[in-house]
Design an enzyme around this catalytic site. Structure first.
Site, PDB file in Angstrom:
ATOM      1  N   LYS A  18       0.838  -1.204   0.000  1.00 28.19           N
ATOM      2  CA  LYS A  18       0.000   0.000   0.000  1.00 28.19           C
ATOM      3  C   LYS A  18       0.872   1.254   0.000  1.00 28.19           C
ATOM      4  CE  LYS A  18      -4.433  -1.438   1.967  1.00 28.19           C
ATOM      5  NZ  LYS A  18      -5.404  -1.254   3.046  1.00 28.19           N
ATOM      6  N   ASP A  75      -9.530   3.372   5.940  1.00 30.80           N
ATOM      7  CA  ASP A  75     -10.364   2.267   6.385  1.00 30.80           C
ATOM      8  C   ASP A  75     -11.503   2.073   5.394  1.00 30.80           C
ATOM      9  OD1 ASP A  75     -10.221   0.536   8.862  1.00 30.80           O
ATOM     10  OD2 ASP A  75     -12.369   0.910   8.758  1.00 30.80           O
TER      11      ASP A  75
HETATM   12  P1  IMP Z   1      -9.520  -2.370   4.742  1.00 29.83           P
HETATM   13  O1  IMP Z   1      -9.953  -1.343   5.735  1.00 29.83           O
HETATM   14  O2  IMP Z   1      -9.055  -1.772   3.442  1.00 29.83           O
HETATM   15  O3  IMP Z   1      -8.545  -3.365   5.328  1.00 29.83           O
HETATM   16  O4  IMP Z   1     -10.836  -3.210   4.371  1.00 29.83           O
HETATM   17  C1  IMP Z   1     -11.558  -3.960   5.350  1.00 29.83           C
HETATM   18  C2  IMP Z   1     -12.298  -5.105   4.693  1.00 29.83           C
HETATM   19  O5  IMP Z   1     -13.316  -4.597   3.797  1.00 29.83           O
HETATM   20  C3  IMP Z   1     -11.437  -6.003   3.836  1.00 29.83           C
HETATM   21  O6  IMP Z   1     -10.818  -7.018   4.604  1.00 29.83           O
HETATM   22  C4  IMP Z   1     -12.466  -6.592   2.872  1.00 29.83           C
HETATM   23  O7  IMP Z   1     -13.179  -7.646   3.477  1.00 29.83           O
HETATM   24  C5  IMP Z   1     -13.429  -5.427   2.657  1.00 29.83           C
HETATM   25  N1  IMP Z   1     -13.002  -4.645   1.475  1.00 29.83           N
HETATM   26  C6  IMP Z   1     -12.461  -3.401   1.483  1.00 29.83           C
HETATM   27  N2  IMP Z   1     -12.193  -2.985   0.234  1.00 29.83           N
HETATM   28  C7  IMP Z   1     -12.572  -3.992  -0.578  1.00 29.83           C
HETATM   29  C8  IMP Z   1     -12.534  -4.167  -1.990  1.00 29.83           C
HETATM   30  O8  IMP Z   1     -12.071  -3.311  -2.760  1.00 29.83           O
HETATM   31  N3  IMP Z   1     -13.020  -5.336  -2.456  1.00 29.83           N
HETATM   32  C9  IMP Z   1     -13.525  -6.305  -1.652  1.00 29.83           C
HETATM   33  N4  IMP Z   1     -13.561  -6.201  -0.337  1.00 29.83           N
HETATM   34  C10 IMP Z   1     -13.089  -5.049   0.216  1.00 29.83           C
END
Ligand code: IMP
Length: 197
Positions: A18, A75
């Site tokens: 990232k 997030d």
């Molecule tokens: P994070 O905050 O980016 O870690 O996202 C938290 C959770 O949301 C991830 O573990 C996924 O389950 C879901 N998520 C976030 N962005 C995406 C995406 O672009 N595609 C599919 N799932 C997502």
């Protein structure tokens, strides 16, 4: 007069991919993004807030308070209207452990054959610069399919069909997802803000 000041921002993530991805995007801004490790932080930052925005703010504030650095966090989550916004802030661990297949199955079981299947992915970026907080949000609207389709992407991608497309995020090319996604939109806002510093 052209300002030559450069800003160093700490990204509140443990994910090295990232960091390099966002540095490539922010190349033409006066900003360099560094990792938590670069400032000697190996903490598992708490994410205990009831909303996606709350968690983004919590992570950025944690770094700012402990290290007095300019920083930002991100997030994301999936919000399904017929499930009253679930899985939302619980997206990563919805079925109990970080298993995308189980998370999708739980969503599909809870939704059953409900006709109302509208949903959105949301990303919130919280930036703390010179002690001031700025929030950026990206939303991608869509619907939840009856069953998964496609193997691309991650998380809920195989069951999420963005509006204006007849394919899921799991089926669409990564370039398309990266152009229209919630994350892309939030990062674009951050980019626009930083470019005029
Ligand atoms: P994070 O905050 O980016 O870690 O996202 C938290 C959770 O949301 C991830 O573990 C996924 O389950 C879901 N998520 C976030 N962005 C995406 C995406 O672009 N595609 C599919 N799932 C997502």
């Amino acid at each position: 007069m052209i300002s030559l000041k450069r800003y160093q921002l700490v990204f509140a993530t443990a994910n090295a991919n990232k960091i390099s991805e966002i540095n490539a995007i922010l190349m033409f801004t006066p900003v360099t993004v560094v990792s938590m490790a670069d400032i000697g932080c190996t903490d598992d930052i708490p994410e205990t807030q009831p909303t996606i925005q709350g968690n983004a703010i919590q992570k950025a504030e944690y770094l700012h308070q402990k290290y007095q650095v300019d920083c930002f966090s991100e997030d994301s989550g999936l919000e399904i209207d017929a499930l009253k916004g679930e899985p939302g802030v619980h997206s990563a661990y919805y079925a109990g452990n970080r298993d995308a297949q189980q998370n999708m199955n739980l969503v599909l079981t809870k939704l059953g054959r409900k006709r109302k299947r509208t949903a959105r992915f949301r990303t919130v970026i919280a930036l703390i610069l010179d002690g001031k907080q700025h929030l950026f949000e990206g939303i991608c609207e869509g619907t939840i399919r009856l069953k998964p389709s496609g193997t691309g992407g991650f998380g809920y991608d195989p069951i999420f069909q963005p509006n204006g497309f007849d394919k899921t995020f799991g089926e669409l090319p990564a370039e398309t997802k990266n152009r229209i996604s919630h994350r892309a939109k939030a990062v674009q806002q951050l980019y626009d803000f930083l470019q005029v510093l």
